[in-house]
Design a protein around this motif. Structure first.
Motif, mmCIF file in Angstrom:
data_model
loop_
_atom_site.group_PDB
_atom_site.id
_atom_site.type_symbol
_atom_site.label_atom_id
_atom_site.label_comp_id
_atom_site.label_asym_id
_atom_site.label_seq_id
_atom_site.Cartn_x
_atom_site.Cartn_y
_atom_site.Cartn_z
ATOM 1 N N ASP A 61 13.256 -12.299 -18.414
ATOM 2 C CA ASP A 61 11.784 -13.122 -18.410
ATOM 3 C C ASP A 61 11.231 -12.433 -17.033
ATOM 4 O O ASP A 61 9.896 -12.494 -16.903
ATOM 5 N N LEU A 62 11.927 -12.314 -16.054
ATOM 6 C CA LEU A 62 11.492 -11.738 -14.559
ATOM 7 C C LEU A 62 10.429 -10.439 -14.740
ATOM 8 O O LEU A 62 9.724 -10.262 -13.919
ATOM 9 N N LYS A 63 10.944 -9.603 -15.995
ATOM 10 C CA LYS A 63 10.300 -8.405 -16.248
ATOM 11 C C LYS A 63 8.732 -8.743 -16.493
ATOM 12 O O LYS A 63 8.036 -7.760 -16.370
ATOM 13 N N HIS A 64 8.457 -9.763 -16.860
ATOM 14 C CA HIS A 64 7.243 -10.078 -17.181
ATOM 15 C C HIS A 64 6.443 -11.071 -15.980
ATOM 16 O O HIS A 64 5.002 -11.440 -16.236
ATOM 17 N N CYS A 65 6.874 -11.397 -15.014
ATOM 18 C CA CYS A 65 6.441 -12.137 -13.976
ATOM 19 C C CYS A 65 5.737 -11.547 -12.958
ATOM 20 O O CYS A 65 6.057 -10.270 -12.708
ATOM 21 N N PRO A 66 4.667 -11.729 -12.613
ATOM 22 C CA PRO A 66 3.732 -10.993 -11.861
ATOM 23 C C PRO A 66 4.031 -10.842 -10.311
ATOM 24 O O PRO A 66 4.757 -11.846 -9.724
ATOM 25 N N ALA A 67 3.907 -9.643 -9.656
ATOM 26 C CA ALA A 67 4.265 -9.289 -8.545
ATOM 27 C C ALA A 67 3.332 -8.254 -7.654
ATOM 28 O O ALA A 67 2.916 -7.616 -8.555
ATOM 29 N N VAL A 68 2.900 -8.610 -6.562
ATOM 30 C CA VAL A 68 1.924 -7.687 -5.819
ATOM 31 C C VAL A 68 2.684 -6.667 -5.031
ATOM 32 O O VAL A 68 3.543 -6.888 -4.201
ATOM 33 N N ILE A 69 2.272 -5.248 -5.271
ATOM 34 C CA ILE A 69 3.018 -4.468 -4.508
ATOM 35 C C ILE A 69 1.998 -3.666 -3.602
ATOM 36 O O ILE A 69 0.810 -3.563 -3.774
ATOM 37 N N SER A 70 2.400 -3.546 -2.114
ATOM 38 C CA SER A 70 1.401 -3.040 -1.176
ATOM 39 C C SER A 70 2.145 -2.058 -0.442
ATOM 40 O O SER A 70 3.350 -1.416 -0.756
ATOM 41 N N GLY A 71 1.652 -1.759 0.685
ATOM 42 C CA GLY A 71 2.238 -0.804 1.598
ATOM 43 C C GLY A 71 2.752 0.545 1.224
ATOM 44 O O GLY A 71 2.084 1.296 0.329
ATOM 45 N N GLU A 72 3.762 1.151 1.760
ATOM 46 C CA GLU A 72 4.352 2.398 1.210
ATOM 47 C C GLU A 72 4.807 2.354 -0.110
ATOM 48 O O GLU A 72 4.449 3.498 -0.888
ATOM 49 N N LEU A 73 5.233 1.317 -0.748
ATOM 50 C CA LEU A 73 5.864 1.313 -2.207
ATOM 51 C C LEU A 73 4.478 1.650 -3.024
ATOM 52 O O LEU A 73 4.343 2.431 -4.029
ATOM 53 N N PHE A 74 3.353 0.986 -2.719
ATOM 54 C CA PHE A 74 2.083 1.313 -3.251
ATOM 55 C C PHE A 74 1.689 2.637 -3.380
ATOM 56 O O PHE A 74 1.410 3.161 -4.570
ATOM 57 N N HIS A 75 1.803 3.149 -2.115
ATOM 58 C CA HIS A 75 1.590 4.512 -2.067
ATOM 59 C C HIS A 75 2.408 5.392 -2.867
ATOM 60 O O HIS A 75 1.783 6.336 -3.465
ATOM 61 N N TYR A 76 3.610 5.192 -2.620
ATOM 62 C CA TYR A 76 4.569 6.259 -3.202
ATOM 63 C C TYR A 76 4.319 6.025 -5.058
ATOM 64 O O TYR A 76 4.169 7.263 -5.433
ATOM 65 N N LEU A 77 4.165 4.740 -5.412
ATOM 66 C CA LEU A 77 4.346 4.636 -6.694
ATOM 67 C C LEU A 77 2.737 5.510 -7.362
ATOM 68 O O LEU A 77 2.658 6.089 -8.236
ATOM 69 N N THR A 78 1.565 5.125 -6.603
ATOM 70 C CA THR A 78 0.255 5.604 -7.146
ATOM 71 C C THR A 78 0.329 7.247 -7.076
ATOM 72 O O THR A 78 0.041 7.761 -8.123
ATOM 73 N N VAL A 79 0.938 7.772 -5.991
ATOM 74 C CA VAL A 79 0.992 9.157 -5.923
ATOM 75 C C VAL A 79 2.032 9.965 -6.958
ATOM 76 O O VAL A 79 1.822 11.094 -7.361
ATOM 77 N N ARG A 80 3.017 9.198 -7.551
ATOM 78 C CA ARG A 80 3.779 9.583 -8.358
ATOM 79 C C ARG A 80 3.071 9.356 -9.840
ATOM 80 O O ARG A 80 4.006 9.734 -10.974
ATOM 81 N N GLY A 81 2.006 8.684 -10.005
ATOM 82 C CA GLY A 81 1.146 8.615 -11.307
ATOM 83 C C GLY A 81 1.702 7.210 -11.935
ATOM 84 O O GLY A 81 1.157 7.099 -12.844
ATOM 85 N N PHE A 82 2.369 6.320 -11.071
ATOM 86 C CA PHE A 82 2.315 4.951 -11.764
ATOM 87 C C PHE A 82 1.156 4.082 -11.266
ATOM 88 O O PHE A 82 0.305 4.408 -10.662
ATOM 89 N N GLU A 83 1.219 2.731 -11.964
ATOM 90 C CA GLU A 83 0.009 1.792 -11.625
ATOM 91 C C GLU A 83 0.552 0.595 -11.030
ATOM 92 O O GLU A 83 1.205 -0.347 -11.598
ATOM 93 N N PRO A 84 0.585 0.723 -9.540
ATOM 94 C CA PRO A 84 1.027 -0.690 -9.009
ATOM 95 C C PRO A 84 0.302 -2.076 -9.333
ATOM 96 O O PRO A 84 0.973 -3.001 -9.329
ATOM 97 N N ALA A 85 -0.683 -1.923 -9.635
ATOM 98 C CA ALA A 85 -1.406 -2.995 -9.962
ATOM 99 C C ALA A 85 -1.129 -3.700 -11.311
ATOM 100 O O ALA A 85 -1.352 -4.906 -11.375
ATOM 101 N N SER A 86 -0.464 -2.856 -12.173
ATOM 102 C CA SER A 86 -0.147 -3.366 -13.451
ATOM 103 C C SER A 86 0.936 -4.480 -13.226
ATOM 104 O O SER A 86 1.148 -5.545 -14.049
#
Length: 344
Positions: free
Chosen positions: A312-337
């Motif tokens: 169930d935790l895989k469906h709970c919302p979480a806000v990603i920011s900072g270095e992890l947000f940058h890393y995931l974005t440039v690697r083609g993932f969508e942190p906002a999802s």
């Protein structure tokens, strides 16, 4: 024993990127602590706890035999799975078998993971499983450790094909894990075509084997000190392409780190250095108390998030920011999802 002592002496807080994740509180969770189910969904691994003792010890004579005995008894009392350290030492020197076999003697009905490197043959894999009557086999990938190790390997050709053969021929599930430098999406894509049951992302942020091996070198390879994919990022990388069980390890130090790992896509988490330090400095009883507290803390936080199970935790919302947000974005993932999902 060099590895154990250096693991303790070189230990320091490193960036796993879990600090870049903020969970979204649910003021109407709709359940109570008694509704929480901690047993994870891990396929053929059949884990009872979402936390396990990851590979550390064995092959160091009586001292590592004592450590493995302690860890095996703790695993038995807390219902956790346990992995031993690389068994190649015992396959080369039968006198070292006792330091591994002790885990089955102390925990006759528990879930135990055998462990070998990707250089192992099919027969060696079968022998390692037989040695501790293992329920699964970890095959570890440790390129950076080997390159930093003065006496380490320098040739890594054929590893994927050996993993495929082992997974096809041993009679227990196979887990492929890193040793603290992370699994990338590209590596996970290659592993996804093999008949393995799980990937342990084992990201950067925990025990640093480059740092440990550099302590054993005259000329340190400083460029490997900060090498690797932080654990939080590695979970997302692997989860994007691997559809089976995902295990997370590498610098996970608290129940909150665990919750965040599950929210990113992990099914269970492994701790090694943190458990080792408590076992050596405070003893067996304190380690049992710590693990029981982790289970309790997980249940409390899951209640506050309205998550009755680990999945169930895989469906709970979480806000990603900072270095992890940058890393995931440039690697083609969508942190906002991650911030805009719902378990309903």
């Amino acid at each position: 024993m060099d590895h154990i002592q250096f693991a303790l002496s070189t230990s320091k807080e490193a960036r796993t990127m879990f600090d870049d994740i903020r969970v979204v509180h649910q003021a109407l969770p709709g359940l109570g602590v008694e509704d929480i189910r901690l047993q994870p969904e891990t396929g053929d691994l059949r884990l009872k706890s979402p936390v396990f003792i990851n590979a550390m010890t064995g092959g160091g004579g009586s001292e590592t035999e004592k450590l493995n005995a302690i860890l095996a008894r703790v695993a038995k009392e807390t219902g956790m799975a346990m992995a031993v350290g690389s068994q190649m030492a015992a396959l080369k020197d039968p006198d070292e078998r006792n330091s591994y076999e002790i885990v089955r003697k102390e925990n006759p009905d528990g879930i135990l993971f055998a462990n070998l490197g990707s250089e192992a043959s099919v027969q060696q894999a079968k022998d390692a499983v037989e040695m501790i009557e293992a329920n699964a086999l970890q095959i570890h990938l440790n390129v950076v450790q080997e390159l930093t190790m003065p006496e380490g390997d320098r040739d890594f050709k054929g590893a994927l094909e050996r993993i495929r053969r082992i997974a096809d021929e041993v009679q227990v599930p196979v887990i492929v894990k890193e040793t603290g430098f992370g699994i990338s999406r590209e590596t996970a894509e290659q592993l996804a075509v093999a008949s393995i049951e799980a990937i342990d992302v084992s990201g950067f942020g925990g025990t640093n084997f480059a740092s440990i091996e550099n302590e054993r070198r005259q000329r340190k390879l400083a460029y490997f000190q900060d090498w690797g994919i932080p654990t939080a990022a590695a979970i997302v990388e692997v989860d994007s392409v691997f559809g089976k069980t995902i295990l997370a390890s590498g610098g996970i130090r608290s129940a909150l780190d665990m919750v965040k790992a599950f929210m990113l896509g992990a099914d269970a988490v492994g701790l090694a250095g943190a458990f080792l330090r408590i076992a050596m400095e405070k003893g067996e009883k304190e380690l049992v108390l710590e693990i029981n507290s982790l289970h309790e803390d997980l249940a409390m936080m899951m209640t506050a998030l309205g998550a009755a199970s680990i999945s169930d935790l895989k469906h709970c919302p979480a806000v990603i920011s900072g270095e992890l947000f940058h890393y995931l974005t440039v690697r083609g993932f969508e942190p906002a999802s991650f911030a805009n999902r719902s378990k309903n």
